[in-house]
Design a protein around this motif. Structure first.
Motif, PDB file in Angstrom:
ATOM      1  N   ARG A 179       0.798  -1.236   0.000  1.00 12.09           N
ATOM      2  CA  ARG A 179       0.000   0.000   0.000  1.00 12.09           C
ATOM      3  C   ARG A 179       0.828   1.284   0.000  1.00 12.09           C
ATOM      4  N   GLY A 180       2.053   1.211   0.488  1.00 17.56           N
ATOM      5  CA  GLY A 180       2.872   2.422   0.493  1.00 17.56           C
ATOM      6  C   GLY A 180       3.469   2.730  -0.883  1.00 17.56           C
ATOM      7  N   ASP A 181       3.366   1.780  -1.812  1.00 15.59           N
ATOM      8  CA  ASP A 181       3.988   1.972  -3.127  1.00 15.59           C
ATOM      9  C   ASP A 181       3.189   2.957  -3.965  1.00 15.59           C
ATOM     10  N   GLU A 182       3.873   3.459  -4.978  1.00 15.43           N
ATOM     11  CA  GLU A 182       3.182   4.368  -5.887  1.00 15.43           C
ATOM     12  C   GLU A 182       2.153   3.593  -6.704  1.00 15.43           C
ATOM     13  N   MET A 183       1.022   4.197  -6.942  1.00 15.85           N
ATOM     14  CA  MET A 183      -0.010   3.585  -7.790  1.00 15.85           C
ATOM     15  C   MET A 183       0.479   3.569  -9.238  1.00 15.85           C
ATOM     16  N   GLN A 184       0.340   2.443  -9.865  1.00 13.52           N
ATOM     17  CA  GLN A 184       0.760   2.335 -11.254  1.00 13.52           C
ATOM     18  C   GLN A 184      -0.486   2.126 -12.123  1.00 13.52           C
ATOM     19  N   THR A 185      -0.614   2.927 -13.170  1.00 15.03           N
ATOM     20  CA  THR A 185      -1.753   2.706 -14.078  1.00 15.03           C
ATOM     21  C   THR A 185      -1.492   1.419 -14.838  1.00 15.03           C
ATOM     22  N   ILE A 186      -2.410   0.466 -14.735  1.00 18.18           N
ATOM     23  CA  ILE A 186      -2.176  -0.834 -15.388  1.00 18.18           C
ATOM     24  C   ILE A 186      -3.012  -0.994 -16.653  1.00 18.18           C
ATOM     25  N   VAL A 187      -4.205  -0.398 -16.662  1.00 14.82           N
ATOM     26  CA  VAL A 187      -5.081  -0.551 -17.828  1.00 14.82           C
ATOM     27  C   VAL A 187      -5.838   0.741 -18.075  1.00 14.82           C
ATOM     28  N   GLU A 188      -5.954   1.087 -19.365  1.00 11.00           N
ATOM     29  CA  GLU A 188      -6.897   2.126 -19.782  1.00 11.00           C
ATOM     30  C   GLU A 188      -7.797   1.481 -20.824  1.00 11.00           C
ATOM     31  N   ALA A 189      -9.091   1.719 -20.699  1.00 14.15           N
ATOM     32  CA  ALA A 189     -10.024   1.111 -21.650  1.00 14.15           C
ATOM     33  C   ALA A 189     -11.106   2.129 -21.973  1.00 14.15           C
ATOM     34  N   HIS A 190     -11.597   2.094 -23.196  1.00 11.79           N
ATOM     35  CA  HIS A 190     -12.750   2.934 -23.505  1.00 11.79           C
ATOM     36  C   HIS A 190     -13.585   2.272 -24.584  1.00 11.79           C
ATOM     37  N   HIS A 191     -14.822   2.738 -24.697  1.00 15.75           N
ATOM     38  CA  HIS A 191     -15.686   2.188 -25.743  1.00 15.75           C
ATOM     39  C   HIS A 191     -16.240   3.337 -26.569  1.00 15.75           C
ATOM     40  N   PRO A 192     -16.071   3.257 -27.904  1.00 20.22           N
ATOM     41  CA  PRO A 192     -16.489   4.384 -28.755  1.00 20.22           C
ATOM     42  C   PRO A 192     -17.990   4.679 -28.678  1.00 20.22           C
ATOM     43  N   SER A 193     -18.821   3.643 -28.405  1.00 18.88           N
ATOM     44  CA  SER A 193     -20.274   3.877 -28.445  1.00 18.88           C
ATOM     45  C   SER A 193     -20.737   4.826 -27.339  1.00 18.88           C
ATOM     46  N   THR A 194     -20.091   4.765 -26.190  1.00 12.36           N
ATOM     47  CA  THR A 194     -20.500   5.631 -25.071  1.00 12.36           C
ATOM     48  C   THR A 194     -19.490   6.738 -24.827  1.00 12.36           C
ATOM     49  N   GLY A 195     -18.266   6.500 -25.270  1.00 14.90           N
ATOM     50  CA  GLY A 195     -17.189   7.439 -24.951  1.00 14.90           C
ATOM     51  C   GLY A 195     -16.672   7.265 -23.530  1.00 14.90           C
ATOM     52  N   PHE A 196     -17.202   6.287 -22.803  1.00 14.25           N
ATOM     53  CA  PHE A 196     -16.759   6.082 -21.410  1.00 14.25           C
ATOM     54  C   PHE A 196     -15.344   5.521 -21.392  1.00 14.25           C
ATOM     55  N   LYS A 197     -14.576   6.054 -20.428  1.00 18.64           N
ATOM     56  CA  LYS A 197     -13.199   5.576 -20.292  1.00 18.64           C
ATOM     57  C   LYS A 197     -12.981   5.080 -18.862  1.00 18.64           C
ATOM     58  N   LEU A 198     -12.289   3.969 -18.739  1.00 19.80           N
ATOM     59  CA  LEU A 198     -11.924   3.421 -17.437  1.00 19.80           C
ATOM     60  C   LEU A 198     -10.408   3.409 -17.312  1.00 19.80           C
TER      61      LEU A 198
END
Ligand code: NAD
Length: 689
Positions: free
Chosen positions: A605-624
Motif C-alpha cells: 500500500r505504500g507503493d506508488e499507484m501504477q496505471t495498469i489498464v486504460e479502456a474505452h468504448h467508442p459507443s458511449t465514450g466512457f473511459k476506465l
C-alpha cells in the motif's frame, strides 16, 4: 451435541441495548436481537457485528407481534431475556400516556407471555432511577444517596410504565417462584463505545444533557440551556449520577451471570441500582465536556424545568457486593468517548450520500443479511453487497458499467463467475489444491477441475462480510467490510481477518485490502492473494466487443492453455496490448500480466499507484483507468460467462493481484505468505471519465 443457548435482547438496536449486545458477546454469550427499529437503526447492529467480528442474528419484530416472537423462541434455544425495548422520553410520555402504556406495559406483557409459553423464566429488566421519584419529598429522612430500599413514587407516565413492569415481574415471581427477575434501575447513562462505532443516535432534539452538548459542540445547536442555577448544590445546578454506558452494559452481564449461579429451579426477584455513587452537577459536566472539545461551549441559564429535582445519586453498594460489579469509567472517559463518537458520526447512524437496500429475493427483509450498500456522488454511484463484498453495481452518467444482478440467489448460484466479488483468501488458481510453507503441506478445496480457484467453494467471495462501517464527508464516502475466516476454512491454515475498504467519490472507486492473522489464531502462517473480480462493460450493450484496451505491459506469466496454471516462465504476450487493441471475440484473453518484476512486498500500500489498464468504448465514450500497487493483474474477457441475462463476453475483468499461483513458486511466494504479526495489503483504484 450441546445446543447453543442464546440470550434474547429486546431493543438491542437501541443505545444501551447495542452496547450490552457487544459486552455479552465479548463475555462469550450467544445473542439474538429483536427490535422494531421504532427508535433506532439497524446500522447499530451492523456496527456491533463489526466490533465483535461475528454475525448477530437480528429480527425486526415489534413486541406485540407474538407470532413472530414465538417463532424466534421456537428457532433459538433461549435461556434468558434482557428486556430493553420501550419508549423512553419522559416529556413525551406526559403527552401520549396511552402510547407509553400500550408500548411499554403492553409490549412487556406480550414478551412475558411468550417467555412463559416457552418455559423461559429468566429476565433482566431495564428499569430506571425515575421510579424513586423526587426523593426530597421526605422531610424527615434523607434517602441520598438512593439505595434500593428508598420508597418508590414515579411521577411521569414513562416512570409509571417502568414501575408497572417491575411489579408485573414481581407478581410473576410470586405466582411461580422459579421465575428469575433481575430489575436494574439505571441512573444517567452517558458516553459511547470507545471504538467510536456505537453511541446514542438521538433523532430530533436530544432530551439529555450530554447528547445536547455534543450537538452544541458540532454546531447543530446554538447553546446549552441550563435549567436553573438556584438549587442547593455546589454551583446551584442539579446533581445526577452519570454512568458510562459500557459500565452499564457490563452491569447487565453481571446480573445475568448472577442469575446463572442460582441453583436449578431456584427463582429470585431482586432490584439493583446501577450507578457510580458519585454525583456531578450540570456545570461540572459542561466543564468536563468543554475540556474534551477544547473550548468553552456556550450556555445560558434559564428557569427551572418542571419535574427536575436537586439530586439523584445512587448508592450502588448492593450491585457492587452482590453482583461483583462496579462502575470503572469516569465522567471524563464518557466525555472523551462521546466526543469521538460525535466527531466520527456527526449525524449518528445517518451517513450523507449513503443508503442501503436489500436484494430482491423473497424473505430478504426479515433479517437483513442480503444488504446492498450504495454511495452516490453526483452522477456516479457504487453499490457493494455484504455477500462477497461484491461490487453489485457501478452506475456512471446514468448507465450501468458492470455486470449487475438483482437477486442474491443468482450471486450464490454455481454459475456465478465471481461477478464483482472480493475474492480470497487466495484468488486465482492453486494447482491440485496443494501448497507447502515451512515444509508443511496443505490441501485446499479443489473446487475447479481438480484445482482450487478463488479460495475454494466458500472463499471470501462466497461468504457474507460484516459491516460495512459507512462514513462520508461532502466529497467522498467509505464502506469498510470485514471477514473473519477461521483456521481450516477451505483447507487453508490459520485464522485470517481481512478488511475491504471501498472509497467512492464522484468518478472513482478505490479498494484497499488488508489481511492479518490475529494473535488468537491457532496457526501462525497462511497464503493470501486477494482481488476484486468486477466485470466492466463500457459499451452499454450486451458484450464488450469493440472495447479498446491498453495495458502498461505486454509481459505475462506463461500458463498452460487448459488450466491456466503457470509454467514459471515470464514471456511476452502474443499481442501488443501496450499499444491498444480492440477486444473482439476472436481475441479472448485470460492471462496474468506482470506490473512489477521485483521488489516484492506483502503490503504494497505504500507503493506508488501504477496505471495498469486504460479502456474505452467508442459507443458511449466512457473511459476506465485502473491503477494499483499490486505486482500483477489478470485480464479476462469473460468468454465463459453464462448466468441470468449475461452471456459470453458480457464484461471484462482487470484483477489486480499477486503473481499467478505465487504460493507454489519459491521466487514469487513472498508476495503471498502471511505470518502472524505481518500485514498483507493492496490498493487499487478504478476511475471513470
Ligand atoms: P433506545 O430508544 O435507544 O432503545 C430502545 C429500543 O427499543 C429502540 O431500539 C426501539 O426501537 C426499541 N423498541 C421500542 N419499542 C419497541 C417495541 N414495541 N418492540 C420492539 N422494539 C421496540 O433507548 P435506551 O436509552 O437504549 O433505553 C433502553 C431501555 O433502558 C429502555 O427500556 C429505557 O426505558 C431504559 N432506560 C433508559 C435510560 C436512559 O437514560 N437512556 C435510563 C433509564 C432506563
Amino acid at each position: 451435541m450441546a445446543i447453543d443457548k442464546y440470550i434474547l435482547v429486546t431493543g438491542g438496536a437501541g443505545y444501551i441495548g447495542s452496547h450490552t449486545v457487544v459486552e455479552l458477546i465479548q463475555r462469550g454469550f450467544k445473542v439474538v436481537v429483536i427490535d422494531s427499529l421504532v427508535n433506532s437503526s439497524y446500522d447499530a447492529i451492523v456496527r456491533a457485528e463489526y466490533i465483535v467480528r461475528s454475525p448477530i442474528p437480528f429480527f425486526k419484530i415489534d413486541l406485540h407481534d407474538k407470532a413472530a416472537l414465538n417463532k424466534v423462541f421456537d428457532d433459538y434455544a433461549i435461556e434468558g431475556v434482557i428486556h430493553f425495548a420501550a419508549f423512553k422520553a419522559v416529556g413525551e410520555s406526559a403527552q401520549k400516556p396511552l402510547e407509553y402504556y400500550e408500548n411499554n406495559v403492553g409490549g412487556a406483557v406480550a414478551l412475558l407471555e411468550v417467555m412463559s409459553t416457552h418455559g423461559v423464566k429468566t429476565i433482566v429488566y431495564s428499569s430506571s432511577a425515575t421510579v424513586y421519584g423526587d426523593v426530597s419529598r421526605f422531610k424527615d429522612h434523607n434517602y441520598l444517596p438512593i439505595n434500593e430500599k428508598c420508597p418508590t413514587d414515579p411521577v411521569s407516565p414513562y416512570g409509571k410504565t417502568k414501575y408497572a413492569i417491575e411489579n408485573i415481574i414481581a407478581d410473576l415471581h410470586s405466582s411461580d417462584n422459579s421465575w428469575r427477575g433481575a430489575v436494574l434501575r439505571y441512573f444517567n447513562p452517558i458516553g459511547a463505545h470507545p471504538s467510536g462505532l456505537l453511541g446514542e443516535d438521538p433523532l430530533g432534539v436530544p432530551n439529555n444533557l450530554l447528547p445536547y452538548l455534543a450537538q452544541v459542540a458540532v454546531g447543530r445547536r446554538d447553546k446549552l440551556n441550563v435549567f436553573g442555577n438556584d438549587y442547593d448544590s455546589r454551583d446551584g445546578t442539579p446533581i445526577r449520577d452519570y454512568i458510562h454506558v459500557v459500565d452499564l452494559a457490563q452491569g447487565h452481564v453481571a446480573a445475568l451471570e448472577y442469575l446463572k449461579t442460582l441453583e436449578q429451579g431456584q427463582g429470585l426477584y431482586r432490584v439493583w441500582n446501577l450507578g457510580t455513587g458519585k454525583g456531578s452537577t450540570v456545570l461540572e459536566i459542561h466543564a468536563a465536556f468543554s475540556a474534551v472539545v477544547g473550548r468553552e461551549l456556550p450556555y445560558n441559564v434559564v428557569g427551572r424545568r418542571a419535574g427536575d429535582v436537586l439530586n439523584l445519586t445512587a448508592d450502588p453498594t448492593r450491585a457492587n457486593t452482590e453482583l461483583g460489579w462496579k462502575a470503572k469509567l469516569t465522567v471524563e472517559d464518557a466525555c472523551r468517548d462521546l466526543w469521538k463518537w460525535t466527531m466520527e458520526n456527526p449525524y449518528g447512524f445517518q451517513v450523507k450520500n449513503f443508503k442501503w437496500s436489500l436484494f430482491n429475493d423473497p424473505g430478504a427483509e426479515v433479517n437483513f443479511a442480503s444488504r446492498l450498500n450504495t454511495f452516490t456522488f453526483g452522477d456516479f454511484s457504487v453499490t457493494i453487497a455484504n455477500y462477497g463484498a461484491t461490487i453489485q453495481n457501478i452506475a456512471f452518467k446514468g448507465r450501468t458499467v458492470v455486470t449487475s444482478m438483482d437477486k442474491l440467489s443468482l450471486y450464490q448460484s454455481d454459475d456465478n463467475p465471481a461477478f464483482g466479488a472480493t475474492v480470497g483468501r487466495y484468488a486465482n488458481r492453486i494447482r491440485n489444491g496443494t501448497f507447502s510453507i515451512d515444509g508443511v503441506t496443505y490441501h485446499t478445496d479443489k473446487n475447479w477441475r481438480g484445482h482450487t480457484i478463488h479460495g475454494g467453494s466458500r472463499g471470501f467471495g462466497r461468504q457474507f462480510w460484516l459491516g460495512p462501517v459507512a462514513k462520508s464527508d461532502e466529497t467522498h464516502g467509505t464502506l469498510e467490510f470485514l471477514i473473519y475466516d477461521k483456521d481450516g476454512s477451505n483447507g487453508f491454515p490459520a485464522d485470517v481477518i481481512a478488511t475491504a475498504k471501498f472509497t467512492v467519490d464522484e468518478k472513482s472507486l478505490r479498494l484497499e485490502i488488508e489481511a492479518r492473522i490475529p494473535e488468537s489464531s491457532p496457526k501462525d502462517v497462511t497464503a493470501v492473494n486477494m482481488t476484486n473480480h468486477v466485470y466492466f462493460n463500457l459499451s452499454s450493450g450486451e458484450t464488450i466487443d469493440g472495447t479498446i484496451i491498453k495495458t502498461c505491459t505486454d509481459t505475462i506469466l506463461e500458463s498452460d492453455p487448459d488450466y491456466l496454471l503457470p509454467t514459471g516462465r515470464v514471456i511476452q504476450y502474443k499481442q501488443k496490448l501496450s499499444e491498444s487493441v480492440d477486444l473482439q471475440p476472436s481475441n479472448p484473453i485470460d492471462n496474468c500480466f506482470v506490473a512489477k518484476v521485483d521488489g516484492f512486498k506483502l503490503d504494497t500500500r505504500g507503493d506508488e499507484m501504477q496505471t495498469i489498464v486504460e479502456a474505452h468504448h467508442p459507443s458511449t465514450g466512457f473511459k476506465l483507468t485502473a491503477a494499483t500497487t499490486d505486482p500483477a493483474f489478470q485480464i479476462y474477457t469473460g468468454d465463459f460467462v453464462d448466468i441470468g441475462p449475461y452471456k459470453a463476453r458480457a464484461g471484462f475483468c482487470v484483477e489486480a493481484q499477486r503473481y499467478l499461483e505465487a504460493i507454489n513458486n519459491e521466487h514469487w511466494n513472498k508476495q503471498v505468505i502471511l505470518r502472524k504479526g505481518e500485514v498483507y495489503g493492496s490498493d487499487t483504484i478504478y476511475t471513470f471519465s
